[in-house]
Design an enzyme around this catalytic site. Sequence first.
Site, PDB file in Angstrom:
ATOM      1  N   TYR A   1       7.588 -12.076 -11.737  1.00 47.58           N
ATOM      2  CA  TYR A   1       8.407 -11.767 -10.569  1.00 47.58           C
ATOM      3  C   TYR A   1       8.555 -12.979  -9.663  1.00 47.58           C
ATOM      4  O   TYR A   1       7.599 -13.700  -9.399  1.00 47.58           O
ATOM      5  CB  TYR A   1       7.791 -10.607  -9.777  1.00 47.58           C
ATOM      6  CG  TYR A   1       8.153  -9.270 -10.375  1.00 47.58           C
ATOM      7  CD1 TYR A   1       9.468  -8.827 -10.372  1.00 47.58           C
ATOM      8  CD2 TYR A   1       7.191  -8.464 -10.954  1.00 47.58           C
ATOM      9  CE1 TYR A   1       9.813  -7.598 -10.927  1.00 47.58           C
ATOM     10  CE2 TYR A   1       7.519  -7.235 -11.513  1.00 47.58           C
ATOM     11  CZ  TYR A   1       8.841  -6.812 -11.493  1.00 47.58           C
ATOM     12  OH  TYR A   1       9.175  -5.601 -12.041  1.00 47.58           O
TER      13      TYR A   1
ATOM     14  N   LYS B   1     -20.184   8.941  -4.385  1.00 46.45           N
ATOM     15  CA  LYS B   1     -18.896   9.305  -3.783  1.00 46.45           C
ATOM     16  C   LYS B   1     -17.788   8.443  -4.369  1.00 46.45           C
ATOM     17  O   LYS B   1     -18.056   7.446  -5.037  1.00 46.45           O
ATOM     18  CB  LYS B   1     -18.972   9.163  -2.270  1.00 46.45           C
ATOM     19  CG  LYS B   1     -19.319   7.775  -1.762  1.00 46.45           C
ATOM     20  CD  LYS B   1     -19.919   7.858  -0.344  1.00 46.45           C
ATOM     21  CE  LYS B   1     -20.330   6.499   0.187  1.00 46.45           C
ATOM     22  NZ  LYS B   1     -19.228   5.717   0.697  1.00 46.45           N
TER      23      LYS B   1
END
Lengths: 346, 346
Positions: A246, A37
């Site tokens: 940043y 999955k």
Amino acid sequence: MIDFEPPLRLHLDGNALIANWRLLKGQGVADCGAAVKADAYGLGAREVVKRLHNAGCRDFFVAHWGEAAAIADLVPAGSISVLNGINAAEIPLIRRLGAIPVLNTPDQIRLWKAAGGGACNIMLDSGINRLGIGPAQTEAALFDGLEIDILMSHLASADEDSGQNAAQLANFVEIGREIRAKRRSLANSAGIFLGTDYHFELTRPGLSLYGGIARPEMAESIQPVVRLSARILQTRQLETGERVGYNGTFTCPRQMRVGTASLGYADGYLRAFAGNGSAYHHGRKMPVIGRISMDLVTIDLSISPDLKEGDWVDIVYDLAKASCSTGLSQYELLTNLGTRFERQWT
Amino acid sequence: MIDFEPPLRLHLDGNALIANWRLLKGQGVADCGAAVKADAYGLGAREVVKRLHNAGCRDFFVAHWGEAAAIADLVPAGSISVLNGINAAEIPLIRRLGAIPVLNTPDQIRLWKAAGGGACNIMLDSGINRLGIGPAQTEAALFDGLEIDILMSHLASADEDSGQNAAQLANFVEIGREIRAKRRSLANSAGIFLGTDYHFELTRPGLSLYGGIARPEMAESIQPVVRLSARILQTRQLETGERVGYNGTFTCPRQMRVGTASLGYADGYLRAFAGNGSAYHHGRKMPVIGRISMDLVTIDLSISPDLKEGDWVDIVYDLAKASCSTGLSQYELLTNLGTRFERQWT
């Protein structure tokens, strides 16, 4: 569409995948399926299913019907089980596809019977209280006339030495005692290492197929399957005191050679790697510095003066260690790997 | 392939997207582009680009050449800029595609010139020390003969009231003083709100187009674009003391009605939402309980006795608030949204 070479790669080791499956299978005499999955935990379900099927795996587990449809040309549809159940509207499509539903509720069982029945799997809830038929719902008549292949349940705490494991095992046996099924299945990757009492006729690992260490005692035997690398887009020389990335969270403590590589949190390399991530090249380990950007990561290349723009670096991605340092689970470290990688199987 | 309806949806509000773009554009007189890298921050670049182009947006920014190729049939190739630069091997493909490179290093400039030149954009590094040509590298001859459309730089701390903003603005002006270009661009979403000094001829927001609050003063005006919903797969009644989910981290403090919905960390709803996530239905807010699973989330439905299997619940996904509660950035909350959602635009 013009086909550019992606500047970041997921190197996937097919031999390690198969070795892990064999190792997990070899813990007992039960058959061993595979949870594929979530696109085989982010690796790519189609390539994983092909390889495991070639190796002898005959039971594949997905969550959604769409995931079953996406691999149904690769293996017999009857070898695919869909864990998240059924609803009335999709039954005609389910019939056409031929994959096997896992029925999780009395209503789903009634629906399946009313639609004509046929092979199905049944999920019992032995204590995770998530999906599955609970102890109070198992009157015998409910299961009459069902053609049950796998009677299954799912462990909540198999990665711990928790009393919940034995309690779930006992519940599973007790709840399922009167239910006729060809096979029984309880164990995920970690559950396999709880002992053969937990194996029944079929186990269904996921995480450890893909290199995850579901329990500490697997650390020496499970092989890594996933390796990341990224292209260096730019290098620069920085002076003491200059700030990187940043919010300028990193300040150069000395002159440094810094490289910017093509990997970011949009690729699943989340900001949690700031301050603890690293890259390597020819055995030299180089720390990730500053914040992770969406598409970029900055690395201290000072010990690698030979590395230049266009070169590739490996990204340290030891699942167990990265999970400790980032707070992300090994599962998240796999399933969040994004779509921009070139997935290269060897 | 048989087409099943996904049991989880991303509802995307095209009007809000356009309203956000207009709002950002309206903060000054500069043109306003759009950062659509990382599949438009996870929303889906093709649908975003179509809508923004219809609204009048004429400049699109991606990180990778593959991202440019994926939208090049939707807008003129010359309106797409590729931020992460060029390398020699891909120049023939770049020529064929026609999107505009952002040249980040002297070597890339020389390479572009040697390959015949043509329209290009230039990234100056004004202090983030990530990508771009630094102050020491800007001898005039380097730029001679280049056909520069956008001369740009990128702010590191525009989301803060940091002295770094004014310093980067001054650096950008200073470094770029002698470089001839049609347009200049510095401001991302947050930078737009630092004032029109930061706008030059072109701004290039990303986050706030998609509903992110890049600075607090935008909270009232930027509209959410993304809404999540998931189908309830199962409901059950639990007794006081029963435990829910992996490792039984949640214990029912009373009798509870619990629902399991089709959303998990493989969809980008990370485990950081445990203990603070919630769903709602008809205005009733219902807490997420226990661990987030790969494909599933459990919700306390006690106040919603009417909710049944097959119904849909909305998932609370306020970007600014979720960022505070989970420690994930608003950017990560968007870019990690997975591929299993049905992306429904209205």
